[in-house]
Motif scaffolding. Structure first.
Motif, PDB file in Angstrom:
ATOM      1  N   THR A   6      76.546  58.097  19.451  1.00  0.00           N
ATOM      2  CA  THR A   6      77.060  57.943  18.096  1.00  0.00           C
ATOM      3  C   THR A   6      76.753  59.197  17.295  1.00  0.00           C
ATOM      4  O   THR A   6      75.711  59.833  17.490  1.00  0.00           O
ATOM      5  CB  THR A   6      76.444  56.721  17.375  1.00  0.00           C
ATOM      6  N   GLU A   7      77.675  59.539  16.417  1.00  0.00           N
ATOM      7  CA  GLU A   7      77.483  60.712  15.567  1.00  0.00           C
ATOM      8  C   GLU A   7      76.255  60.546  14.685  1.00  0.00           C
ATOM      9  O   GLU A   7      75.474  61.484  14.498  1.00  0.00           O
ATOM     10  CB  GLU A   7      78.732  60.910  14.716  1.00  0.00           C
ATOM     11  N   SER A   8      76.055  59.339  14.163  1.00  0.00           N
ATOM     12  CA  SER A   8      74.923  59.118  13.256  1.00  0.00           C
ATOM     13  C   SER A   8      73.581  59.287  13.966  1.00  0.00           C
ATOM     14  O   SER A   8      72.649  59.857  13.402  1.00  0.00           O
ATOM     15  CB  SER A   8      75.010  57.736  12.607  1.00  0.00           C
TER      16      SER A   8
ATOM     17  N   GLN B 260      68.187  74.796   8.340  1.00  0.00           N
ATOM     18  CA  GLN B 260      69.236  74.666   9.357  1.00  0.00           C
ATOM     19  C   GLN B 260      70.222  75.833   9.331  1.00  0.00           C
ATOM     20  O   GLN B 260      70.819  76.162  10.351  1.00  0.00           O
ATOM     21  CB  GLN B 260      69.957  73.322   9.287  1.00  0.00           C
ATOM     22  N   SER B 261      70.374  76.503   8.207  1.00  0.00           N
ATOM     23  CA  SER B 261      71.280  77.656   8.151  1.00  0.00           C
ATOM     24  C   SER B 261      70.699  78.875   8.862  1.00  0.00           C
ATOM     25  O   SER B 261      71.411  79.831   9.137  1.00  0.00           O
ATOM     26  CB  SER B 261      71.632  77.995   6.704  1.00  0.00           C
ATOM     27  N   ASP B 262      69.394  78.847   9.189  1.00  0.00           N
ATOM     28  CA  ASP B 262      68.775  79.947   9.931  1.00  0.00           C
ATOM     29  C   ASP B 262      68.901  79.781  11.447  1.00  0.00           C
ATOM     30  O   ASP B 262      68.623  80.708  12.198  1.00  0.00           O
ATOM     31  CB  ASP B 262      67.292  80.075   9.569  1.00  0.00           C
ATOM     32  N   VAL B 263      69.310  78.606  11.899  1.00  0.00           N
ATOM     33  CA  VAL B 263      69.493  78.369  13.329  1.00  0.00           C
ATOM     34  C   VAL B 263      70.705  79.172  13.779  1.00  0.00           C
ATOM     35  O   VAL B 263      71.767  79.095  13.187  1.00  0.00           O
ATOM     36  CB  VAL B 263      69.672  76.865  13.631  1.00  0.00           C
ATOM     37  N   GLN B 264      70.531  79.983  14.824  1.00  0.00           N
ATOM     38  CA  GLN B 264      71.584  80.896  15.264  1.00  0.00           C
ATOM     39  C   GLN B 264      72.384  80.383  16.461  1.00  0.00           C
ATOM     40  O   GLN B 264      73.572  80.660  16.580  1.00  0.00           O
ATOM     41  CB  GLN B 264      70.972  82.249  15.632  1.00  0.00           C
ATOM     42  N   VAL B 265      71.714  79.687  17.374  1.00  0.00           N
ATOM     43  CA  VAL B 265      72.345  79.265  18.621  1.00  0.00           C
ATOM     44  C   VAL B 265      72.003  77.804  18.882  1.00  0.00           C
ATOM     45  O   VAL B 265      70.864  77.387  18.692  1.00  0.00           O
ATOM     46  CB  VAL B 265      71.856  80.128  19.811  1.00  0.00           C
ATOM     47  N   ILE B 266      72.990  77.056  19.323  1.00  0.00           N
ATOM     48  CA  ILE B 266      72.772  75.675  19.748  1.00  0.00           C
ATOM     49  C   ILE B 266      73.169  75.554  21.207  1.00  0.00           C
ATOM     50  O   ILE B 266      74.282  75.910  21.592  1.00  0.00           O
ATOM     51  CB  ILE B 266      73.612  74.673  18.916  1.00  0.00           C
ATOM     52  N   GLU B 267      72.262  75.085  22.007  1.00  0.00           N
ATOM     53  CA  GLU B 267      72.561  74.736  23.394  1.00  0.00           C
ATOM     54  C   GLU B 267      72.880  73.244  23.367  1.00  0.00           C
ATOM     55  O   GLU B 267      71.999  72.403  23.299  1.00  0.00           O
ATOM     56  CB  GLU B 267      71.362  75.040  24.293  1.00  0.00           C
ATOM     57  N   ALA B 268      74.155  72.949  23.374  1.00  0.00           N
ATOM     58  CA  ALA B 268      74.630  71.571  23.219  1.00  0.00           C
ATOM     59  C   ALA B 268      74.493  70.794  24.516  1.00  0.00           C
ATOM     60  O   ALA B 268      74.440  71.355  25.607  1.00  0.00           O
ATOM     61  CB  ALA B 268      76.086  71.593  22.770  1.00  0.00           C
TER      62      ALA B 268
ATOM     63  N   PRO C  79      83.613  65.885  20.898  1.00  0.00           N
ATOM     64  CA  PRO C  79      83.922  65.784  19.460  1.00  0.00           C
ATOM     65  C   PRO C  79      82.823  65.089  18.655  1.00  0.00           C
ATOM     66  O   PRO C  79      82.502  65.513  17.545  1.00  0.00           O
ATOM     67  CB  PRO C  79      85.222  64.982  19.429  1.00  0.00           C
ATOM     68  N   ILE C  80      82.212  64.057  19.215  1.00  0.00           N
ATOM     69  CA  ILE C  80      81.123  63.362  18.520  1.00  0.00           C
ATOM     70  C   ILE C  80      79.959  64.325  18.299  1.00  0.00           C
ATOM     71  O   ILE C  80      79.404  64.416  17.204  1.00  0.00           O
ATOM     72  CB  ILE C  80      80.669  62.117  19.311  1.00  0.00           C
ATOM     73  N   GLU C  81      79.597  65.078  19.341  1.00  0.00           N
ATOM     74  CA  GLU C  81      78.472  66.005  19.232  1.00  0.00           C
ATOM     75  C   GLU C  81      78.762  67.119  18.229  1.00  0.00           C
ATOM     76  O   GLU C  81      77.910  67.462  17.409  1.00  0.00           O
ATOM     77  CB  GLU C  81      78.141  66.596  20.595  1.00  0.00           C
ATOM     78  N   VAL C  82      79.957  67.689  18.259  1.00  0.00           N
ATOM     79  CA  VAL C  82      80.274  68.796  17.354  1.00  0.00           C
ATOM     80  C   VAL C  82      80.342  68.309  15.907  1.00  0.00           C
ATOM     81  O   VAL C  82      79.897  69.023  15.000  1.00  0.00           O
ATOM     82  CB  VAL C  82      81.563  69.528  17.786  1.00  0.00           C
ATOM     83  N   ARG C  83      80.846  67.111  15.665  1.00  0.00           N
ATOM     84  CA  ARG C  83      80.836  66.580  14.286  1.00  0.00           C
ATOM     85  C   ARG C  83      79.397  66.417  13.792  1.00  0.00           C
ATOM     86  O   ARG C  83      79.087  66.726  12.637  1.00  0.00           O
ATOM     87  CB  ARG C  83      81.595  65.256  14.214  1.00  0.00           C
ATOM     88  N   ALA C  84      78.511  65.942  14.652  1.00  0.00           N
ATOM     89  CA  ALA C  84      77.096  65.808  14.266  1.00  0.00           C
ATOM     90  C   ALA C  84      76.475  67.178  14.018  1.00  0.00           C
ATOM     91  O   ALA C  84      75.729  67.362  13.044  1.00  0.00           O
ATOM     92  CB  ALA C  84      76.322  65.054  15.345  1.00  0.00           C
TER      93      ALA C  84
ATOM     94  N   PRO D 171      91.346  69.986  20.223  1.00  0.00           N
ATOM     95  CA  PRO D 171      91.873  69.692  18.883  1.00  0.00           C
ATOM     96  C   PRO D 171      91.151  68.550  18.171  1.00  0.00           C
ATOM     97  O   PRO D 171      91.307  68.381  16.968  1.00  0.00           O
ATOM     98  CB  PRO D 171      93.342  69.336  19.153  1.00  0.00           C
ATOM     99  N   HIS D 172      90.324  67.805  18.894  1.00  0.00           N
ATOM    100  CA  HIS D 172      89.579  66.707  18.275  1.00  0.00           C
ATOM    101  C   HIS D 172      88.236  67.139  17.705  1.00  0.00           C
ATOM    102  O   HIS D 172      87.521  66.342  17.116  1.00  0.00           O
ATOM    103  CB  HIS D 172      89.385  65.565  19.271  1.00  0.00           C
ATOM    104  N   LEU D 173      87.891  68.430  17.892  1.00  0.00           N
ATOM    105  CA  LEU D 173      86.660  68.951  17.295  1.00  0.00           C
ATOM    106  C   LEU D 173      86.919  69.276  15.833  1.00  0.00           C
ATOM    107  O   LEU D 173      88.062  69.499  15.429  1.00  0.00           O
ATOM    108  CB  LEU D 173      86.198  70.230  18.010  1.00  0.00           C
ATOM    109  N   VAL D 174      85.860  69.348  15.032  1.00  0.00           N
ATOM    110  CA  VAL D 174      86.024  69.835  13.663  1.00  0.00           C
ATOM    111  C   VAL D 174      86.519  71.265  13.730  1.00  0.00           C
ATOM    112  O   VAL D 174      86.341  71.952  14.739  1.00  0.00           O
ATOM    113  CB  VAL D 174      84.691  69.773  12.864  1.00  0.00           C
TER     114      VAL D 174
END
Length: 189
Positions: free
Chosen positions: A68-70, A87-95, A105-110, A168-171
């Motif tokens: 879930t996104e929440s 959070q604006s100082d975070v440069q890289v996310i290993e998803a 899409p759920i992960e990228v929206r979160a 296309p389903h990502l933000v």
């Protein structure tokens, strides 16, 4: 057989995380070892400092494989607060980035809800080691951690493989702002 029956395996054999034609993940076997701590008496090499660790569960998701996104938002928000970083100082996310049409899409929206916004001055770099080695099951989280440690050590973020166009389903990644590196890129702090 179980994964095939769940419909989470990529029919083309590639994990295409965040890509428009992503259709599943690629299951691999994996093992990883990370030594936490250092011993000043032996001059052991400390490569990174882990400032916070948090965990969560998916909450009341629609299925075993769906998150879930929440719950993801809550986990990431708690982690940056516990680490005492903006959070604006975070440069890289290993998803986690399984390459599934539902999960990405759920992960990228979160991610957008925590790391996006007007306060971000530089694009967030998104990646997933699964495009390089597949989903290594229980070792997947450590594989991502090891990838980030090596990125820091060598000052290079590897190319995110099997990526041609944004799902296309990502933000909107331009509004996020975020980038997905299709070529190796230098990373210097």
């Amino acid at each position: 057989i179980g994964y095939r029956n769940l419909g989470v395996l990529a029919s083309n054999g590639c994990c295409r995380t965040f890509d428009a034609i992503s259709n599943g993940t690629q299951i691999r076997e994996g093992a990883a070892i990370v030594i936490l701590g250092s011993d000043e008496r032996t001059n052991s090499c400390q490569l990174v400092e882990i400032r916070a660790m948090t965990m969560n569960h998916t909450g009341s998701a629609k299925s075993l494989t769906a998150t879930t996104e929440s719950s993801q938002h809550e986990l990431m928000k708690r982690t940056v607060e516990k680490a005492e970083v903006d959070q604006s100082d975070v440069q890289v996310i290993e998803a986690h980035g399984t390459g599934t049409p539902l999960g990405d899409p759920i992960e990228v929206r979160a991610l957008w809800s925590v790391y996006g916004g007007a306060s971000r001055k530089t694009p967030l770099v998104l990646g997933s080691v699964k495009t390089n080695i597949g989903h290594t099951e229980a070792a997947a989280g450590l594989a991502g951690l090891i990838k980030l440690v090596l990125c820091l050590k060598h000052g290079v973020i590897p190319a995110h493989l099997h990526f041609n166009s944004v799902n296309p389903h990502l933000v909107d990644l331009g509004e996020f702002p975020a980038i997905i590196p299709t070529m190796p890129m230098e990373w210097r702090d």
